[in-house]
Write a protein that holds these residues in place. Structure first.
Motif, mmCIF file in Angstrom:
data_model
loop_
_atom_site.group_PDB
_atom_site.id
_atom_site.type_symbol
_atom_site.label_atom_id
_atom_site.label_comp_id
_atom_site.label_asym_id
_atom_site.label_seq_id
_atom_site.Cartn_x
_atom_site.Cartn_y
_atom_site.Cartn_z
ATOM 1 N N UNK A 142 0.022 -0.986 0.330
ATOM 2 C CA UNK A 142 0.042 0.188 -0.155
ATOM 3 C C UNK A 142 0.769 1.088 -0.167
ATOM 4 N N UNK A 143 0.278 2.275 -0.996
ATOM 5 C CA UNK A 143 2.040 3.367 -1.016
ATOM 6 C C UNK A 143 1.526 4.454 0.383
ATOM 7 N N UNK A 144 2.309 4.838 0.744
ATOM 8 C CA UNK A 144 1.949 5.526 1.813
ATOM 9 C C UNK A 144 1.893 6.875 2.160
ATOM 10 N N UNK A 145 1.463 7.347 2.411
ATOM 11 C CA UNK A 145 0.635 8.866 2.425
ATOM 12 C C UNK A 145 1.324 10.170 1.923
ATOM 13 N N UNK A 146 2.541 10.124 3.158
ATOM 14 C CA UNK A 146 3.819 11.145 2.279
ATOM 15 C C UNK A 146 4.392 11.236 1.254
ATOM 16 N N UNK A 149 1.666 11.874 -1.660
ATOM 17 C CA UNK A 149 1.376 13.658 -1.619
ATOM 18 C C UNK A 149 2.876 14.356 -2.385
ATOM 19 N N UNK A 150 3.493 13.162 -2.635
ATOM 20 C CA UNK A 150 4.783 14.113 -3.258
ATOM 21 C C UNK A 150 4.978 13.898 -4.430
ATOM 22 N N UNK A 151 4.209 12.648 -5.118
ATOM 23 C CA UNK A 151 3.886 12.325 -5.892
ATOM 24 C C UNK A 151 2.866 12.815 -7.147
ATOM 25 N N UNK A 171 -8.896 7.704 1.865
ATOM 26 C CA UNK A 171 -7.784 7.968 2.940
ATOM 27 C C UNK A 171 -8.265 8.720 3.660
ATOM 28 N N UNK A 172 -8.360 7.949 4.742
ATOM 29 C CA UNK A 172 -8.768 8.344 6.491
ATOM 30 C C UNK A 172 -8.313 10.142 7.018
ATOM 31 N N UNK A 173 -8.929 10.822 7.446
ATOM 32 C CA UNK A 173 -8.324 11.888 7.808
ATOM 33 C C UNK A 173 -7.654 13.343 7.430
ATOM 34 N N UNK A 174 -7.712 13.007 5.650
ATOM 35 C CA UNK A 174 -7.738 13.382 5.093
ATOM 36 C C UNK A 174 -5.613 13.809 5.637
ATOM 37 N N UNK A 175 -5.057 13.088 5.071
ATOM 38 C CA UNK A 175 -4.019 13.116 5.478
ATOM 39 C C UNK A 175 -3.048 12.927 4.004
ATOM 40 N N UNK A 176 -3.500 13.164 3.006
ATOM 41 C CA UNK A 176 -2.957 13.845 1.716
ATOM 42 C C UNK A 176 -3.728 14.755 0.621
ATOM 43 N N UNK A 177 -3.313 16.548 1.076
ATOM 44 C CA UNK A 177 -3.776 17.241 0.372
ATOM 45 C C UNK A 177 -3.281 17.044 -0.860
ATOM 46 N N UNK A 178 -4.313 17.073 -1.840
ATOM 47 C CA UNK A 178 -4.366 17.547 -3.661
ATOM 48 C C UNK A 178 -4.282 18.731 -3.746
ATOM 49 N N UNK A 179 -3.340 19.748 -4.571
ATOM 50 C CA UNK A 179 -2.916 20.554 -5.046
ATOM 51 C C UNK A 179 -2.812 20.373 -6.456
ATOM 52 N N UNK A 180 -2.918 21.346 -6.839
ATOM 53 C CA UNK A 180 -3.281 21.571 -8.208
ATOM 54 C C UNK A 180 -2.379 22.208 -8.639
ATOM 55 N N UNK A 181 -1.667 22.018 -10.373
ATOM 56 C CA UNK A 181 -0.506 23.354 -10.116
ATOM 57 C C UNK A 181 -1.843 23.879 -11.603
ATOM 58 N N UNK A 182 -1.334 25.234 -10.981
ATOM 59 C CA UNK A 182 -2.566 26.700 -11.316
ATOM 60 C C UNK A 182 -2.038 26.592 -12.696
ATOM 61 N N UNK A 183 -0.153 26.671 -12.938
ATOM 62 C CA UNK A 183 0.512 27.447 -14.088
ATOM 63 C C UNK A 183 -0.639 26.310 -15.605
ATOM 64 N N UNK A 184 -0.746 25.767 -14.844
ATOM 65 C CA UNK A 184 -1.184 23.907 -16.258
ATOM 66 C C UNK A 184 -2.816 24.345 -15.754
ATOM 67 N N UNK A 185 -3.744 24.382 -14.864
ATOM 68 C CA UNK A 185 -4.919 24.735 -14.411
ATOM 69 C C UNK A 185 -6.117 25.670 -15.883
#
Length: 574
Positions: A142-146, A149-151, A171-185
């Motif tokens: 299972x891929x770990x949270x950290x 988030x990096x990849x 993932x329970x507990x909101x442990x992996x934040x998802x951030x978008x690339x605004x330049x591409x967006x």
């Protein structure tokens, strides 16, 4: 770190200190070369869309490093379990029967799980598929949270050019934040596709908040047909949106009374859609008149409806047998129709919403169009989009300077709510051609577009296919689901199968703004949402509250009339 070094081109070696969670064993290849199948007895982690990995050694054995080949679970199947007869009797526990026959395994169920390979992550190139399939018997982790988030994120949350949209859904507990690339967006365009009540406007509000936070400070324009975005004014003075250098976002809400488009900025097709139905001859006369009006003039020539009426009479002038000139019947009919246009509050001889009025870094402008007719919305949108596109193009090519009202020396982003109204699939539209032009060419000039619709099946397929970032929420309509298979390639068939099961605030994000498609839970907004569904039962109950009943009785009570005064010989005796 030098991004051209060998360390940057290859993933970091797997650290022995990292705790690994083994969830299964590889059985063999899947149906195609990009899949493998593993066996597991643990149903806890084998969810559709979950991320897992296996390890392979690098080609250079001297380094001792290994790759973590990431994959996404796309299917699962129960292949072995207790006999069906055990489950038939609802009065007896299956575990009791299993114990009586000597079956003591704690997890009798066995699952066959299919994984689509994504690859290992390269910091400069993104995901790379080494084409090294796992050997039968290899462990699946299972891929770990950290690591996720990096990849998964092209930009890390809170950094310049990022947009924290939410967290990884599985993932329970909101442990992996998802951030978008605004330049591409904003440069490769985006689409938010969702059924009614799924949270599309809420998600759009989160994106706008991220674009106006200090680490972005974007220039944003929103076409708001329903008046749902006025609550964004709460960003002004909100401490989260303020920066140490004094930055604070500006929110400009323009009501229908504030919207004015200069008549001379309209083209012939714009005018045609604003007028009542006309005969072929009337259309021909109007077209000729429009050409007469603009032909001798160059540059920023401003004219009004009366100038166009005069050109109509000139275009419809006829000469009788005696050589006398007289106006034809079409001119008089067109004059009446054009005077109706002149009475419109939205099209003016001089007043105009120029690009300088609508766009500025750190500012979001909301055009509220909820009281404007469909035809007028089309023309207003087409005129604003056309002028914004020309402004960015002319500014980039140094054709205009700071004194020009169209001067826009910075990238801009435009959000279109109810996009299927402006670019319908099988109907003519004033905006459709302009939107197609911007989607195909806007990237070169720093003009991005975001489309929001609850009916992707009614949105023009060419327009949808040019949005390189997709946000897909719960969609039940089969026609709309089918349209996504062809218009949204990046999402993948496996995640699209999840659409009916998504609940409010859950979203599939795919395309250029993330490294790989993900299931995400949208974060809570910092400002209030202006598009909440009315609570009809509560409002009905409120109608009968005692103080409201009393108010209505007072309002509806007849006005008492004062009796006529009595008089004696013309003098009142009261």
């Amino acid at each position: 770190m030098n991004t051209t070094s060998a360390a940057a081109r290859n993933p970091a070696p797997v650290s022995p200190a990292v705790t690994k969670t083994v969830i299964g064993t590889v059985k063999g290849p899947g149906e195609n070369g990009n899949q493998y199948v593993f066996i597991t007895a643990d149903n806890r982690y084998v969810k559709i869309g979950e991320f897992v990995y296996y390890e392979v050694q690098e080609d250079d054995q001297r380094t001792g490093n290994s790759w973590q080949i990431l994959g996404k679970i796309s299917a699962r199947c129960l292949i072995d379990h207790l006999p069906d007869r055990i489950f038939a009797d609802t009065e007896v526990s299956p575990e009791t029967i299993a114990a009586l026959i000597g079956f003591t395994d704690e997890k009798p169920e066995i699952y066959e799980v299919t994984v689509d390979v994504i690859g290992y992550f390269d910091s400069t190139l993104g995901f790379m598929n080494p084409r090294k399939t796992p050997d039968p018997g290899a462990r699946v982790y299972l891929a770990d949270d950290a690591r996720l988030q990096q990849v998964l994120n092209k930009k890390q949350p809170g950094t310049v050019g990022s947009a924290h949209i939410g967290t990884l859904l599985l993932r329970a507990g909101e442990t992996v934040p998802i951030a978008l690339d605004v330049k591409e967006l904003v440069s490769t365009h985006m689409a938010i596709l969702a059924g009614t009540g799924s949270g599309k406007s809420y998600t759009a509000g989160v994106l706008v908040e991220e674009l106006l936070l200090p680490y972005n400070r974007a220039a944003v324009l929103i076409f708001d047909p329903h008046g749902e975005y006025s609550t964004l004014t709460e960003m002004q003075g909100h401490p989260v949106f303020q920066a140490d250098d004094g930055y604070s976002p500006t929110v400009k809400v323009l009501t229908p009374e504030d919207i004015h488009i200069r008549i001379s900025s309209l083209d012939y097709a714009d005018i045609l859609i604003l007028l009542p139905e006309m005969s072929d001859r009337q259309q021909s006369i109007l077209n000729k008149a429009y050409g007469l009006l603009r032909k001798p003039h160059r540059g920023d020539y401003r004219w009004d409806v009366q100038d166009l009426i005069a050109a109509v009479y000139e275009a419809d002038t006829q000469t009788d047998e005696e050589g006398n000139e007289k106006a034809g019947s079409s001119a008089r009919a067109l004059e009446w129709k054009l005077e109706r246009l002149q009475r419109s509050p939205y099209f003016h001889p001089f007043n105009h919403l120029s690009p300088k009025d609508l766009f500025e870094p750190g500012q979001v402008t909301v055009l509220q169009m909820n009281e404007i007719s469909q035809e007028e919305q089309q023309v207003i949108c087409a005129a604003v989009l056309r002028q914004a596109n020309n402004a960015r193009m002319d500014t980039q090519k140094d054709r205009i300077g700071p004194d020009d009202e169209n001067y826009l020396p910075y990238p801009i982003f435009i959000l279109l709510e109810e996009a299927h109204r402006f670019a319908p699939a099988h109907e003519p539209s004033r905006c459709k051609a302009v939107i197609r032009t911007i989607l195909s060419e806007g990237r070169k000039f720093g003009l991005g577009v975001g489309l929001i619709t609850q009916r992707p099946g009614k949105l023009d397929s060419d327009v949808l296919s040019q949005c390189m970032s997709q946000f897909i929420m719960r969609i039940v309509n089969p026609v709309d689901q089918e349209s996504l298979k062809y218009g949204v390639e990046a999402a993948g068939r496996d995640l699209l199968k999840e659409l009916p099961a998504l609940t409010k605030g859950q979203i599939i994000i795919a395309g250029a703004c993330v490294n790989t498609p993900v299931l995400c839970k949208v974060r809570k907004r910092l400002t209030q949402h202006g598009g909440e569904t009315l609570d009809a039962p509560e409002l009905w109950q409120n109608y009968f509250q005692s103080h409201r009943v009393r108010e209505r009785e007072i309002q509806q009570a007849p006005v008492s009339r004062r009796g006529r005064s009595q008089t004696v010989r013309g003098v009142s005796i009261e």
